[in-house]
Scaffold this active site. Structure first.
Site, PDB file in Angstrom:
ATOM      1  N   GLU A 122     -50.501  -1.806  16.831  1.00 41.43           N
ATOM      2  CA  GLU A 122     -49.815  -3.110  16.842  1.00 41.43           C
ATOM      3  C   GLU A 122     -49.599  -3.631  18.257  1.00 41.43           C
ATOM      4  OE1 GLU A 122     -45.982  -3.184  14.858  1.00 41.43           O
ATOM      5  OE2 GLU A 122     -45.672  -5.297  15.312  1.00 41.43           O
ATOM      6  N   LYS A 164     -52.693  -4.357  13.650  1.00 47.14           N
ATOM      7  CA  LYS A 164     -51.577  -5.228  13.250  1.00 47.14           C
ATOM      8  C   LYS A 164     -51.278  -6.185  14.397  1.00 47.14           C
ATOM      9  CE  LYS A 164     -46.715  -5.157  11.911  1.00 47.14           C
ATOM     10  NZ  LYS A 164     -45.688  -4.562  11.094  1.00 47.14           N
TER      11      LYS A 164
HETATM   12  C1  5MM Z   1     -43.082  -7.393  15.228  1.00 52.85           C
HETATM   13  O1  5MM Z   1     -42.294  -6.610  14.388  1.00 52.85           O
HETATM   14  C2  5MM Z   1     -42.988  -5.905  13.359  1.00 52.85           C
HETATM   15  C3  5MM Z   1     -43.381  -6.804  12.240  1.00 52.85           C
HETATM   16  O2  5MM Z   1     -42.230  -7.500  11.788  1.00 52.85           O
HETATM   17  P1  5MM Z   1     -42.233  -9.106  11.716  1.00 52.85           P
HETATM   18  O3  5MM Z   1     -43.233  -9.448  10.636  1.00 52.85           O
HETATM   19  O4  5MM Z   1     -40.817  -9.412  11.342  1.00 52.85           O
HETATM   20  O5  5MM Z   1     -42.633  -9.656  13.051  1.00 52.85           O
HETATM   21  C4  5MM Z   1     -42.046  -4.811  12.850  1.00 52.85           C
HETATM   22  O6  5MM Z   1     -42.776  -3.800  12.166  1.00 52.85           O
HETATM   23  C5  5MM Z   1     -41.275  -4.197  13.992  1.00 52.85           C
HETATM   24  O7  5MM Z   1     -42.161  -3.463  14.772  1.00 52.85           O
HETATM   25  C6  5MM Z   1     -40.181  -3.327  13.391  1.00 52.85           C
HETATM   26  O8  5MM Z   1     -39.285  -4.155  12.710  1.00 52.85           O
HETATM   27  C7  5MM Z   1     -39.453  -2.489  14.427  1.00 52.85           C
HETATM   28  O9  5MM Z   1     -38.967  -3.336  15.419  1.00 52.85           O
HETATM   29  P2  5MM Z   1     -37.872  -2.764  16.461  1.00 52.85           P
HETATM   30  O10 5MM Z   1     -37.670  -3.916  17.397  1.00 52.85           O
HETATM   31  O11 5MM Z   1     -36.664  -2.448  15.670  1.00 52.85           O
HETATM   32  O12 5MM Z   1     -38.476  -1.558  17.105  1.00 52.85           O
END
Ligand code: 5MM
Length: 337
Positions: A178, A220
């Site tokens: 990602e 991703k």
């Molecule tokens: C970019 O965030 C990831 C995808 O979520 P969105 O569709 O809301 O953008 C998400 O998997 C993110 O990596 C996780 O929520 C973990 O984020 P944090 O900031 O808690 O490490």
């Protein structure tokens, strides 16, 4: 089963028509922010209640092939006393786990950040695999300005992402790679395209350098959009700009591209994915791995009250179903009603 067979079987289960991935892997600070938005204070019990409710939504497995969990959830039991990975498997959903340890400023690169968590990763993966995780996720973050991200940040983050992916594959765990190019800022869609292309190019160089098998990973990424402070582009413009960049730099061997929603509203994220899939056939399956865009309506419906569980389940099921339709370009806004 050999490691290769394990990887191939997990990919087959994750990349399926009409399905995508649910990102429910918010770290404690992030879930606290999401809960605060619906007036709920985050605690271990509340996180367990909410995640147990949404993950046991009847029929979720029809549209969701995998769920990315946070470490705490992987070890928790649902409200019905079933281990969460087992609950997912009973719905035909593959359990996954976020393994990065967050980000910090990148030294000597003002404004850039670096993701960390490689130390001891193999030991942690063994524990996660024993607990039921079959795939993992690591997120790099790139800020956009006229000068950011720096070359250092692009190279350093690509290197750790590739090392993480290689370690995962060596242990039979499918890596989700990602590289998030953030939507924050006033940049144009062209600038986002330029940064996305540079980042993805470097990520695939690093993956090749570390011998990562492209057939056994999922990308991703963010979609190519203008910055949040600018007027929005139409779904067709987002789709064209995104696919133009990806065709330049994402090898056809990658089986699936599962977009993050990155701050788009739930409806926008569905419309944009639908437009992407309406551009005709591409070398990769184009799907979703949304966090906020799948969960926001469910969090509002739940609002910290277990009595609202059925409404929260209905809300997440609706977004999962609509994104499942967008996965084949067959979504229309009439379906929102
Ligand atoms: C970019 O965030 C990831 C995808 O979520 P969105 O569709 O809301 O953008 C998400 O998997 C993110 O990596 C996780 O929520 C973990 O984020 P944090 O900031 O808690 O490490």
């Amino acid at each position: 089963m050999s490691i290769q067979d394990e990887l191939a079987s997990t990919i087959e289960n994750l990349v399926k028509p009409g399905q995508g991935i649910l990102a429910a892997d918010e770290s404690h600070p992030t879930i606290a922010k999401r809960f605060a938005a619906v007036g709920v204070e985050s605690s271990e019990d509340k996180r367990r209640e909410y995640r147990s409710v949404i993950l046991s939504a009847p029929g979720l497995g029809e549209f969701i092939s995998g769920v990315i969990l946070f470490e705490e959830t992987l070890g928790q039991k649902s409200l019905e006393d079933v281990r969460i990975p087992q609950l997912l498997e009973s719905q035909g959903i593959v359990p996954g786990i976020k393994v990065d340890k967050g980000k910090k400023p990148l030294i000597n690169a003002p404004g850039d950040e670096i993701t960390f968590g490689l130390d001891g990763l193999d030991d942690r993966l063994e524990i996660y695999k024993n607990a039921g995780a079959r795939f993992a996720k690591w997120r790099d973050v790139f800020h956009i300005s006229d000068t950011l991200p720096s070359r250092q940040a692009v190279e350093a983050n690509a290197e750790v992402l590739a090392r993480y992916a290689a370690i995962c594959q060596s242990m039979g765990i499918v890596p989700i790679v990602e590289p998030e190019v953030l939507i924050d800022g006033e940049h144009s869609m062209d600038r986002c395209a330029e940064v996305s292309e540079a980042v993805l190019r470097e990520v695939f160089h690093a993956l090749a350098r570390h011998g990562v098998q492209l057939e056994h990973m999922i990308l991703k990424p963010s979609m190519v959009t203008p910055g949040k402070e600018c007027p929005k582009a139409t779904p067709e413009q987002v789709a064209e700009a995104t696919i133009r960049v990806f065709r330049q730099v994402v090898p056809a061997a990658v089986p699936g591209i599962n977009f993050l929603s990155g701050g788009q509203t739930p409806e926008e994220a569905t419309l944009n994915l639908n437009a992407i899939n309406n551009l005709g056939s591409q070398p990769w399956a184009l799907s979703f791995s949304y966090g906020r865009a799948l969960q926001e309506p469910a969090q509002k419906a739940w609002a910290g009250n277990l009595e609202n569980g059925p409404a929260a389940q209905e809300a997440i099921l609706k977004r999962a179903r609509l994104n499942g339709a967008a996965r084949s370009g067959s979504y229309s806004t009439d379906m929102e009603a």
